[in-house]
Design a protein around this motif. Structure first.
Motif, PDB file in Angstrom:
ATOM      1  N   TYR A 164       3.054  13.517   6.586  1.00  0.00           N
ATOM      2  CA  TYR A 164       3.303  13.334   5.792  1.00  0.00           C
ATOM      3  C   TYR A 164       4.830  13.050   5.232  1.00  0.00           C
ATOM      4  O   TYR A 164       5.000  12.973   6.293  1.00  0.00           O
ATOM      5  N   GLU A 165       4.723  12.712   4.263  1.00  0.00           N
ATOM      6  CA  GLU A 165       5.700  11.719   3.593  1.00  0.00           C
ATOM      7  C   GLU A 165       6.613  12.956   2.448  1.00  0.00           C
ATOM      8  O   GLU A 165       5.694  13.314   1.689  1.00  0.00           O
TER       9      GLU A 165
ATOM     10  N   THR B 245       6.980  11.553  -0.971  1.00  0.00           N
ATOM     11  CA  THR B 245       6.435  11.625  -2.623  1.00  0.00           C
ATOM     12  C   THR B 245       4.322  12.439  -1.792  1.00  0.00           C
ATOM     13  O   THR B 245       4.355  12.546  -3.166  1.00  0.00           O
TER      14      THR B 245
ATOM     15  N   HIS C   5       2.479  12.572  -0.284  1.00  0.00           N
ATOM     16  CA  HIS C   5       1.601  11.557   0.434  1.00  0.00           C
ATOM     17  C   HIS C   5       0.988  12.382   1.345  1.00  0.00           C
ATOM     18  O   HIS C   5       2.314  12.092   2.286  1.00  0.00           O
TER      19      HIS C   5
ATOM     20  N   LEU D 228      -0.641  11.162   4.653  1.00  0.00           N
ATOM     21  CA  LEU D 228      -1.942   9.640   4.787  1.00  0.00           C
ATOM     22  C   LEU D 228      -2.753  10.017   6.515  1.00  0.00           C
ATOM     23  O   LEU D 228      -2.175  10.510   7.367  1.00  0.00           O
TER      24      LEU D 228
ATOM     25  N   THR E 134      -5.467   8.599   1.901  1.00  0.00           N
ATOM     26  CA  THR E 134      -4.585   8.786   1.451  1.00  0.00           C
ATOM     27  C   THR E 134      -4.228  10.206  -0.353  1.00  0.00           C
ATOM     28  O   THR E 134      -4.915   9.628  -0.350  1.00  0.00           O
TER      29      THR E 134
ATOM     30  N   CYS F  85       3.090  10.449  13.200  1.00  0.00           N
ATOM     31  CA  CYS F  85       3.773   8.751  13.138  1.00  0.00           C
ATOM     32  C   CYS F  85       4.318   8.099  13.686  1.00  0.00           C
ATOM     33  O   CYS F  85       4.408   6.258  14.130  1.00  0.00           O
TER      34      CYS F  85
ATOM     35  N   LEU G 221       3.368   3.890   7.697  1.00  0.00           N
ATOM     36  CA  LEU G 221       3.044   5.017   6.741  1.00  0.00           C
ATOM     37  C   LEU G 221       2.711   4.088   5.679  1.00  0.00           C
ATOM     38  O   LEU G 221       2.178   2.788   5.135  1.00  0.00           O
ATOM     39  N   THR G 222       2.581   4.660   4.256  1.00  0.00           N
ATOM     40  CA  THR G 222       2.009   4.238   2.755  1.00  0.00           C
ATOM     41  C   THR G 222       2.991   2.993   2.213  1.00  0.00           C
ATOM     42  O   THR G 222       4.148   3.418   2.099  1.00  0.00           O
TER      43      THR G 222
ATOM     44  N   LYS H 125       6.094   2.270   3.586  1.00  0.00           N
ATOM     45  CA  LYS H 125       6.907   3.033   4.480  1.00  0.00           C
ATOM     46  C   LYS H 125       6.899   2.801   6.044  1.00  0.00           C
ATOM     47  O   LYS H 125       5.323   2.963   5.959  1.00  0.00           O
TER      48      LYS H 125
ATOM     49  N   GLN I 175      14.978  10.968   5.106  1.00  0.00           N
ATOM     50  CA  GLN I 175      13.765  10.200   4.000  1.00  0.00           C
ATOM     51  C   GLN I 175      12.398  10.230   3.728  1.00  0.00           C
ATOM     52  O   GLN I 175      12.695  11.616   3.407  1.00  0.00           O
ATOM     53  N   ASN I 176      11.477  10.155   4.347  1.00  0.00           N
ATOM     54  CA  ASN I 176      10.413  10.911   4.019  1.00  0.00           C
ATOM     55  C   ASN I 176       9.982  11.560   4.526  1.00  0.00           C
ATOM     56  O   ASN I 176       8.767  11.925   5.096  1.00  0.00           O
ATOM     57  N   MET I 177      10.559  11.612   6.116  1.00  0.00           N
ATOM     58  CA  MET I 177      10.134  12.657   7.337  1.00  0.00           C
ATOM     59  C   MET I 177      10.602  13.925   6.824  1.00  0.00           C
ATOM     60  O   MET I 177      11.387  14.576   6.043  1.00  0.00           O
ATOM     61  N   PRO I 178       9.202  14.846   7.145  1.00  0.00           N
ATOM     62  CA  PRO I 178       9.107  16.170   7.000  1.00  0.00           C
ATOM     63  C   PRO I 178      10.834  16.515   8.280  1.00  0.00           C
ATOM     64  O   PRO I 178      10.283  16.341   8.822  1.00  0.00           O
TER      65      PRO I 178
END
Ligand code: FES
Lengths: 360, 269
Positions: A295-296, A299, A301, A303, A310, B159, B169-170, B173, B195-198
């Motif tokens: 999970y990003e 965004t 999203h 994946l 996605t 991840c 990632l997408t 990333k 950043q995009n890490m929860p």
């Protein structure tokens, strides 16, 4: 042509080559003399080689039978100690060994056959233009016949029969493995462990890390939490890792919980299924069912690592890329009077990949 | 002395005496008054905040705004806490070199005391997770590694790969490798979700569990055995496939050549 290859003919060529060296050091030395093998001159040796080759093909057949027998007979959870390998699964070991032996013996038998019994006379094949005239074609057919004759395929019946037998049996191993595709899931994939949840008897969401129920305010914006079902009528202790069917159950029940600013949720229906921006999605990819939770948080999203499907979790887990055919099912959640997150109904759609009897 | 007594009736004499008395009493007070630790700390703290604000104005404000309120170039830093600053600046991710899908780790350009000052300033903007102390991220439990392994597989491995080797990632990333990452930064990343890490706040993953995860990641990077002999980077099918193609097929080809090259010949009798 084949007459040229008789040992005497070669010897003549050989002798000629030697003579040529004196006049011209770069002359074609010709083929070395053909030396017959033991099996060429001793019919008893040939018979023995024939038996050896057949024996290998028979061993291959036995190994294939062994493969099928171990597939049927050995329990898949049985662990045995085998000296250099340590503690390993008996079934895996048996399947690997028998299939390995079955294939190896066919190969080894064929090699042994070619090395001892098939003709090993060297044949010079001169290069020609590509077009094939009648003469060449006749020659090819003749060569084919010669080859067939030299292989002794028609003559050595025992080899032929055992080879056919072992080759016919080996594919059965593959056919046997197809049994793993069954039985059909029928209705078992339509519902999950959340199915007993009703407004009167809700099921709490249990944090997979702490094994405790969670309150909505525990889920921060940008955080990711995994959840499983709490106590229900049929599972008074809730789903526990010690349960015998834990793996089967969690493969359908697993949730990922995220929180998005309610204004950022693009899909109204999805917003309604959540609680103040806390959304509970199935963790199981709708392509072929990998657990997904890459999970990003910026965004929104998610994946799937298997084939890169996605999903946009801020838009009802719509598929925005990849092979998945459906959005991730979302579980309707709310809170009970003491503030704990609960589910009051099952997923509206079956979780995970499509299957033949899938209802929605 | 004569000179001094001669001027004692000068109009400014009173003022000089008064000043002298003030300085003397102030100095005595400073020397003998009980000093309060807290007061001294908070003034050091406010000094750090001031210093941090100065550093921030030079290094960070062009993206995050003069008061850390954020802009179109960078997010607001109100409430991210000192842990986030310590992580982002301490691992060299911030200040960012260029906009992109992901800001990678690079050489740190601030020293630790400057990072602490920046962190103090950002922490003063709003409450948020504080930089952890060493005993916050060090586990003393004996079974921390095995428990941490369980938690890692549930929360992180999707991840960061089962061995912490990182993964894609997408859209460019990626989840970075966790090898050679300071335990403090692992802990801070879980707390703050860079950043995009929860993020994994203490409310859903208590401090003790974060310690266990840190213990597992360190074990995995430093001591874990490789049951197969070669880990091949623990990357799974890519390196293993390459190895299989090159070495596995290589051996098969060698065997085929050997088979073809050796044929037993009987001596002509
Ligand atoms: S299983 Fe998720 S994309 Fe294939």
């Amino acid at each position: 042509m084949s007459d040229d290859n008789l040992p005497t003919a070669h010897d003549a060529v050989h002798g000629h080559g030697e003579a040529a060296v004196a006049e011209n050091p770069f002359a074609d030395p010709g083929l070395p003399a053909h030396e017959p093998r033991r099996t060429d001159i001793d019919e008893r040796a040939a018979k023995r080689a024939e038996r050896q080759v057949s024996l290998m093909f028979v061993v291959s057949m036995l190994a294939t039978v062994g493969f099928i027998a171990s597939y049927v007979a050995i329990d898949k959870s049985k662990i045995v100690y085998i000296f250099p390998l340590g503690h390993i699964s008996a079934l895996n070991f048996a399947l690997g060994m028998t299939l390995g032996v079955a294939l190896f013996c066919i190969g080894a038998g064929a090699v042994h056959w070619a090395r001892t019994l098939m003709s090993d006379v060297e044949l010079p094949a001169e290069r020609h233009a590509i077009e094939a005239d009648d003469e060449t074609r006749a020659d090819v057919i003749q060569q084919f016949k010669t080859g067939a004759g030299e292989s002794g395929f028609g003559r050595r019946k025992m080899i032929r029969n055992t080879l056919i037998g072992s080759m016919a049996l080996v594919p059965l191993s593959g056919v046997m493995l197809l049994r793993d595709l069954g039985p059909l899931p029928e209705k078992s994939l339509d519902s999950t462990g959340w199915k007993e949840a009703t407004p009167d008897a809700p099921i709490r969401l249990i944090n997979m890390n702490t094994n405790e129920p969670m309150k909505a305010e525990d889920i921060g914006i940008g955080s990711l939490t995994f959840a499983k079902p709490g106590p229900s009528a049929s599972r008074p202790g809730g789903l526990q890792e010690t349960d015998e069917d834990f793996q089967q159950a969690i493969a359908k029940d697993a949730l990922m919980l995220i929180r998005i600013q309610p204004d950022d949720i693009k899909d109204d229906k999805s917003k309604g299924l959540g609680f103040e921006g806390v959304l509970a999605y199935s963790k199981i990819c709708t392509h072929v069912g990998c657990p997904i939770s890459l999970y990003e948080q910026q965004t929104h999203h998610a994946l799937c690592p298997c084939h890169q499907s996605t999903f946009d979790l801020s838009d009802g887990a719509r598929v925005i890329f990849g092979p998945a055919g459906h959005p991730l099912p979302q579980l309707k959640i709310t809170t009970d009077p003491s503030g704990y997150l609960i589910a009051t109904q099952d997923f509206a759609k079956p979780v995970g990949p499509s299957f033949w009897e899938r209802s929605a | 002395m004569k000179k001094l007594s001669a001027r004692r009736r000068h109009p400014l004499a009173a003022l000089v005496v008064l000043l002298f008395a003030l300085v003397a009493s102030g100095g005595l007070y400073a020397a003998f008054a009980p000093t309060e630790q807290a007061q001294a700390d908070s003034s050091a703290q406010s000094l750090a905040i001031d210093e941090g604000k100065r550093l921030f104005a030079v290094g960070c404000s062009s993206c995050h705004g003069l008061n850390g309120q954020g802009s179109s170039m960078g997010p607001s830093l109100v409430g991210v806490g000192s842990a986030a600053v310590d992580f982002q600046v301490g691992t060299g991710r911030m200040p960012a070199q260029q906009p992109g899908a992901q800001v990678p780790r690079k050489k740190t350009i601030y020293n630790q005391s400057e990072i602490d000052q920046l962190a103090a300033f950002v922490a003063s903007l709003g409450p948020g997770p504080a930089t952890p102390t060493k005993d916050q991220y060090t586990s003393t439990e004996t079974d921390a590694i095995s428990k941490g392994g369980d938690l890692f597989r549930t929360n992180c491995s999707q991840c960061h790969n089962f061995a912490g080797a990182g993964g894609a990632l997408t859209q460019g990333k990626f989840a970075p490798s966790l090898e050679n990452v300071d335990p403090k930064y692992i802990y801070e990343a879980m707390q703050t979700g860079p950043q995009n890490m929860p993020s994994f706040p203490d409310s859903t993953m208590p401090e003790q569990q974060k310690q266990q995860i840190v213990a597992f990641v360190r074990y995995q990077a430093n001591e874990a055995p490789n049951p197969g002999g070669l880990s091949l980077g623990s990357l799974g099918p890519v390196t293993e496939g390459l190895f299989g193609w090159i070495f596995g097929l290589g051996v098969l080809i060698a065997v085929a050549i050997w088979v073809a090259a050796h044929t037993t010949k009987a001596k002509k009798s």
